[in-house]
Design an enzyme around this catalytic site. Structure first.
Site, PDB file in Angstrom:
ATOM      1  N   LYS A  35       9.949  35.785  -3.851  1.00 59.50           N
ATOM      2  CA  LYS A  35      10.512  35.526  -4.117  1.00 59.50           C
ATOM      3  C   LYS A  35      11.299  35.555  -5.411  1.00 59.50           C
ATOM      4  O   LYS A  35      10.468  36.427  -6.249  1.00 59.50           O
ATOM      5  CB  LYS A  35      10.540  33.656  -3.654  1.00 59.50           C
ATOM      6  N   ARG A 130       4.939  17.785  -3.692  1.00 57.37           N
ATOM      7  CA  ARG A 130       6.348  18.759  -4.357  1.00 57.37           C
ATOM      8  C   ARG A 130       6.535  18.434  -2.344  1.00 57.37           C
ATOM      9  O   ARG A 130       7.715  17.745  -1.937  1.00 57.37           O
ATOM     10  CB  ARG A 130       5.910  19.605  -4.335  1.00 57.37           C
ATOM     11  N   TYR A 255      20.643  33.143 -38.215  1.00 54.61           N
ATOM     12  CA  TYR A 255      21.150  31.831 -38.235  1.00 54.61           C
ATOM     13  C   TYR A 255      19.526  31.331 -38.841  1.00 54.61           C
ATOM     14  O   TYR A 255      18.979  30.983 -38.361  1.00 54.61           O
ATOM     15  CB  TYR A 255      21.409  31.873 -36.807  1.00 54.61           C
ATOM     16  N   MET A 303      22.220  35.946 -29.516  1.00 52.67           N
ATOM     17  CA  MET A 303      22.496  36.541 -28.257  1.00 52.67           C
ATOM     18  C   MET A 303      22.432  38.224 -27.805  1.00 52.67           C
ATOM     19  O   MET A 303      21.650  38.131 -26.965  1.00 52.67           O
ATOM     20  CB  MET A 303      23.916  36.144 -28.351  1.00 52.67           C
TER      21      MET A 303
END
Length: 360
Positions: A35, A130, A255, A303
């Site tokens: 998956k 679940r 940053y 990024m």
């Protein structure tokens, strides 16, 4: 030119991991879980490499469509099962098998007029809470499925563990007890073990194991990598060094000025960032390999770029290969530094990453 970031998928590692899983499974059949696009490795390439798997486990019918389109002939189990009654026809067309975890799914089967028997797996909620029938509902659900002429009488039985990566966990032992008690005296192939249970819970062996992470050489056992158990990473995520800057003591990197140079030093800039799938949450100190040498990440992940401390790699040169995770640098280690698990990292590759294949 395209960016340097690439994910190399090692087909030989996938095959080796499957072989090791067979040894660990001690006679149980292996349903390889593919998956999430083969845990980010590419559904079709993984399935081709795992041509010896006994079956494949997928999350949805669309995965089954892709597998059948490339000629996969093994059994394919849709682990989330039917989402609506219209899915039954497509399950038949593709010869897929469905997990059954809710009464509504049985209602859809009962109302369906196609006489062909569909192969199904009854899912028990043994304690994860679940998907699955509660223990007091499961036997009645089994009997109802057995009464339907359009359901194959060879009904599989499955559950899912919540904490099997802790090998002395009381919850997992209880879940196994609940499974055994609920289905005592009921015929059907048993499938309990996920990757962690294959490693640590012999009681949960059953007729089938359905590993995910171990197929790809990834572990979720805290403090242990898949390599510790003899499995090989099937993905190497890499880029290159695109700049080396001499930065003065006290100057900030990246940053928000979260990291400052403790001395005059060389800072490397690597062409990778969260736009490629490298986790923004990775902390300063997260290791990468520059030309095979470990160096730490410094500053924040942006990024497109990250910065690394090159003081321990004075031989580094622009253009050097940088391994973000893979052979020699387990993805589990990067995940620890980023506060996540390896599965999330390999599943998080973005479309601008170039995927390559090799036979190792």
């Amino acid at each position: 030119m395209s960016r340097a970031t690439s994910a190399t998928i090692h087909l030989g590692a996938l095959r080796d991991n499957l072989a090791r899983l067979r040894t660990r499974a001690a006679g149980a059949r292996v349903m390889a879980v593919v998956k999430a696009d083969g845990y980010g490795h590419g559904l079709e390439r993984v399935a081709r490499a795992l041509a010896d798997a006994d079956a494949f486990g997928v999350a949805c019918i669309a995965d089954g469509q892709r597998l059948r389109a490339i000629g996969v002939r093994q059994r394919i189990v849709v682990l989330s099962g039917l989402d609506e009654s219209a899915d039954i026809a497509e399950m038949h067309r593709l010869d897929l098998e469905s997990a059954i975890h809710h009464a509504a799914q049985i209602d859809w089967l009962a109302a369906d007029r196609d006489p062909r028997p569909l192969r199904v797996w009854l899912k028990l909620d043994s304690g994860m809470h679940r998907l699955g029938f509660a223990a007091h509902e499961a036997r009645a659900a089994y009997q109802r499925l057995r009464s339907l002429p359009n359901v194959d009488p060879a009904i599989g039985l499955m559950t899912h563990f919540a904490n099997s990566d802790v090998f002395d966990d009381a919850q997992t032992a209880t879940q196994i007890d609940v499974f055994e008690a609920t289905f005592a005296g009921i015929e059907g192939e048993r499938a309990l073990s996920n990757s962690a249970a294959v490693l640590g819970w012999e009681r949960a062996r059953g007729d089938w194991v359905r590993p995910g992470g171990l197929v790809y050489g990834i572990s979720v056992v805290e403090g242990r990598t898949a390599a510790d158990f003899g499995f090989r990473p099937a993905m190497t995520f890499a880029s290159k060094l695109v700049a080396i800057n001499r930065v003065a003591r006290g100057e900030a990197i990246g940053y928000a000025a979260t990291w400052r140079c403790p001395e005059d030093m060389d800072v490397g800039v690597v062409q990778v960032g969260y736009g490629d799938g490298y986790p923004r949450s990775a902390q300063a100190g997260t290791p990468v390999l520059v030309g095979g040498v470990r160096v730490p990440l410094i500053g924040r992940v942006s990024m497109d770029l990250v910065c690394v401390d090159l003081r321990s790699a004075p031989q580094a040169r622009i253009g050097d290969r940088v391994v973000l995770w893979g052979e020699g640098l387990p993805v589990e280690e990067i995940a620890d530094h980023a506060g996540t698990i390896g599965y999330e990292l390999t599943c998080g590759m973005t479309r601008r990453v170039r995927f390559l294949e090799d036979e190792t």
